[in-house]
Design an enzyme around this catalytic site. Structure first.
Site, PDB file in Angstrom:
ATOM      1  N   GLU A  34       0.781  -1.101  -0.435  1.00  0.00           N
ATOM      2  CA  GLU A  34       0.290   0.029  -0.227  1.00  0.00           C
ATOM      3  C   GLU A  34       0.996   0.925   0.173  1.00  0.00           C
ATOM      4  O   GLU A  34       1.862   1.295   0.638  1.00  0.00           O
ATOM      5  CB  GLU A  34      -0.557   0.270   1.454  1.00  0.00           C
ATOM      6  CG  GLU A  34      -2.137  -1.078   0.742  1.00  0.00           C
ATOM      7  CD  GLU A  34      -2.902  -1.229   0.320  1.00  0.00           C
ATOM      8  OE1 GLU A  34      -3.287   0.166  -0.304  1.00  0.00           O
ATOM      9  OE2 GLU A  34      -3.524  -2.172  -0.346  1.00  0.00           O
ATOM     10  N   GLU A  75      -5.480   3.156   8.023  1.00  0.00           N
ATOM     11  CA  GLU A  75      -5.301   3.107   6.456  1.00  0.00           C
ATOM     12  C   GLU A  75      -5.349   1.603   6.867  1.00  0.00           C
ATOM     13  O   GLU A  75      -5.400   1.014   5.367  1.00  0.00           O
ATOM     14  CB  GLU A  75      -4.234   3.864   6.482  1.00  0.00           C
ATOM     15  CG  GLU A  75      -3.893   4.837   6.281  1.00  0.00           C
ATOM     16  CD  GLU A  75      -3.940   5.466   4.418  1.00  0.00           C
ATOM     17  OE1 GLU A  75      -3.954   4.446   3.770  1.00  0.00           O
ATOM     18  OE2 GLU A  75      -3.788   6.532   4.249  1.00  0.00           O
ATOM     19  N   GLU A  82     -10.250  -3.707   1.339  1.00  0.00           N
ATOM     20  CA  GLU A  82     -10.068  -4.000   0.120  1.00  0.00           C
ATOM     21  C   GLU A  82      -9.757  -5.550   0.281  1.00  0.00           C
ATOM     22  O   GLU A  82     -10.516  -5.509  -1.434  1.00  0.00           O
ATOM     23  CB  GLU A  82      -9.432  -3.165  -0.290  1.00  0.00           C
ATOM     24  CG  GLU A  82      -9.205  -1.417  -0.222  1.00  0.00           C
ATOM     25  CD  GLU A  82      -8.161  -0.249  -0.712  1.00  0.00           C
ATOM     26  OE1 GLU A  82      -7.161  -0.821  -1.006  1.00  0.00           O
ATOM     27  OE2 GLU A  82      -8.613   0.777  -0.746  1.00  0.00           O
TER      28      GLU A  82
END
Length: 131
Positions: A34, A75, A82
């Protein structure tokens, strides 16, 4: 219908160590995959360095560190969401888009509040530096 729960085969201190290991695995995965977490890490290092440079108060340190931790936590939750959505379907689905977009929006809101907190804390120090 009753859902069975997986019972951990570890107990006590061993369970704590394994839990920590899994948490670290999650952090390592997120930082490897990420890009936003790298940006967060760099901004955190800069904020901490500026805090040290300006010798901010304990209360200010608390606000800065809580802000940085909350942004990191959001985050990580966004990354987990996701992954879960992608596990269910890689095809386009409106509800999948909504889930991802809302999680991303939550991260964005927390990040903006964190930036505001950082600016409110550090701006007076920068103004004094240039005065």
């Amino acid at each position: 219908m009753q859902v069975s729960r997986n019972k951990s085969k570890y107990t006590g201190l061993k369970r704590v160590f394994y839990s920590a290991k899994y948490s670290i695995n999650g952090l390592v995965y997120a930082y490897r995959h990420e890009h936003s977490l790298w940006i967060h890490a760099i901004c955190s290092i800069v904020a901490i360095a500026i805090g040290i440079l300006f010798d901010i108060s304990h209360m200010q340190w608390g606000l800065v560190l809580i802000s940085l931790a909350v942004i990191l936590a959001f985050e990580l939750v966004n990354t987990a969401m996701e992954a879960c959505v992608d596990m269910v379907t890689l095809e386009y689905h409106e509800l999948a888009r909504i889930a991802k977009d809302c999680c991303s929006a939550a991260t964005f809101v927390v990040s903006m509040i964190g930036i505001i907190i950082i600016v409110v804390i550090f701006l007076p120090h920068f103004i004094n530096l240039w005065s």
